[in-house]
Design a protein around this motif. Structure first.
Motif, mmCIF file in Angstrom:
data_model
loop_
_atom_site.group_PDB
_atom_site.id
_atom_site.type_symbol
_atom_site.label_atom_id
_atom_site.label_comp_id
_atom_site.label_asym_id
_atom_site.label_seq_id
_atom_site.Cartn_x
_atom_site.Cartn_y
_atom_site.Cartn_z
ATOM 1 N N HIS A 119 14.963 10.868 120.894
ATOM 2 C CA HIS A 119 14.964 9.995 122.300
ATOM 3 C C HIS A 119 15.681 8.785 122.003
ATOM 4 O O HIS A 119 16.012 8.320 120.873
ATOM 5 C CB HIS A 119 13.735 10.158 122.943
ATOM 6 N N ALA A 120 15.901 8.092 123.213
ATOM 7 C CA ALA A 120 16.932 7.124 123.019
ATOM 8 C C ALA A 120 16.415 5.829 122.417
ATOM 9 O O ALA A 120 15.133 5.759 122.323
ATOM 10 C CB ALA A 120 16.927 6.541 124.644
ATOM 11 N N ASN A 121 17.247 5.166 121.735
ATOM 12 C CA ASN A 121 16.860 3.794 120.731
ATOM 13 C C ASN A 121 16.131 4.067 119.595
ATOM 14 O O ASN A 121 15.790 3.147 119.111
ATOM 15 C CB ASN A 121 16.507 2.998 121.859
ATOM 16 N N THR A 122 15.995 5.180 119.195
ATOM 17 C CA THR A 122 15.269 5.397 117.831
ATOM 18 C C THR A 122 16.341 5.087 116.792
ATOM 19 O O THR A 122 17.459 5.588 116.910
ATOM 20 C CB THR A 122 14.848 6.586 117.945
ATOM 21 N N VAL A 123 15.953 4.319 115.708
ATOM 22 C CA VAL A 123 16.593 4.086 114.438
ATOM 23 C C VAL A 123 16.131 5.121 113.346
ATOM 24 O O VAL A 123 14.892 4.977 112.827
ATOM 25 C CB VAL A 123 16.821 2.605 114.163
ATOM 26 N N ILE A 124 16.898 5.757 112.721
ATOM 27 C CA ILE A 124 16.617 6.455 111.623
ATOM 28 C C ILE A 124 17.452 6.263 110.659
ATOM 29 O O ILE A 124 18.786 6.185 110.508
ATOM 30 C CB ILE A 124 16.796 8.138 111.908
ATOM 31 N N GLY A 125 16.788 5.745 109.237
ATOM 32 C CA GLY A 125 17.554 5.352 108.055
ATOM 33 C C GLY A 125 17.888 4.141 107.814
ATOM 34 O O GLY A 125 18.677 3.642 106.868
ATOM 35 N N SER A 126 17.157 3.199 108.664
ATOM 36 C CA SER A 126 17.278 1.631 108.461
ATOM 37 C C SER A 126 16.667 1.149 107.060
ATOM 38 O O SER A 126 15.814 2.059 106.629
ATOM 39 C CB SER A 126 16.799 0.608 109.313
ATOM 40 N N ASP A 127 16.882 0.040 106.520
ATOM 41 C CA ASP A 127 16.188 -0.221 105.349
ATOM 42 C C ASP A 127 14.399 -0.396 105.220
ATOM 43 O O ASP A 127 14.173 -0.694 106.209
ATOM 44 C CB ASP A 127 16.778 -1.695 104.774
#
Length: 222
Positions: free
Chosen positions: A50-58
């Motif tokens: 779903h919207a605005n999820t971040v996957i793989g940031s430090d």
């Protein structure tokens, strides 16, 4: 969509989505508006992000030095299985060395934070505003109530159910239902109980002393 990224058949990519280099998005997976998929992340088939999820940031990896905080490189990635649904506004960090892993058939509500190196077992469900510190392993078919928090590097068995606002600070080796936190009460009662809580150690010592006196009076000992 960056060079080297792969988007599977019948996948759907919404507006303002970013897919980084060497990321792999499986067949039939939907990325809603504003999702960010960092480099090297692998997402399985038939997922919904779903919207605005971040996957793989430090991951939050820093070492203290005399000159301040020194950033530790996060060399792992994130691997997500098939049929996973992740709510809006979540953050799933990449691993420091090993990948952060979300297994098949996991469902995750909005505003959940999953730190570096966490592993979530197959078929587990995580409600909103839950936070996992790095390296914790959640078993299969677990459920986690809203606003629960997990300390780092814990091991949680299969079929464990954590109540809302549960504070998990140790391993859980047996399946079952677990709860912690304080239920809602009138503020005057809460203030009285909070004051008593600060005196619990002293009260326990006084009770032990009274028990000892009673035993001595009865002519018995433990």
């Amino acid at each position: 969509i960056a060079d080297g990224a792969s988007i599977g058949d019948n996948a759907w990519v919404g507006p303002n989505v970013w897919v980084g280099d060497r990321a792999n998005v499986g067949a039939g997976t939907q990325l809603r508006a504003g999702v960010a998929i960092y480099h090297g992340v692998v997402i399985g088939d038939d997922c919904l992000i779903h919207a605005n999820t971040v996957i793989g940031s430090d991951g939050f990896g820093f070492a203290p030095t005399n000159a301040g905080w020194e950033k530790i490189l996060q060399l792992g990635s994130v691997t997500i299985g098939d049929r996973v649904e992740i709510g809006a506004g979540c953050a799933i960090d990449r691993g420091a060395l090993e990948d952060t892993q979300i297994a098949d058939d996991v469902i995750i509500d909005n505003l959940v934070h999953i730190a570096h190196g966490v592993r979530v077992g197959r078929g587990s469900a995580i409600a909103g505003q839950v936070g996992f510190a790095g390296g914790t392993k959640l078993g299969e078919r677990c459920t986690v109530g809203g606003q629960a928090g997990f300390a780092g590097h814990l091991s949680i068995a299969d079929d464990v159910h954590i109540g809302g606002q549960g504070r998990v600070s140790r391993d859980v080796s047996e399946p079952g239902h677990y709860a912690s936190g304080t239920s809602l009460m009138p503020v005057r009662d809460w203030a009285r109980n909070a004051a008593r809580y600060e005196r619990l150690t002293d009260m326990a010592k006084r009770i032990e002393a009274l028990e000892k006196l009673l035993l001595e009076k009865d002519g018995t000992s433990q």
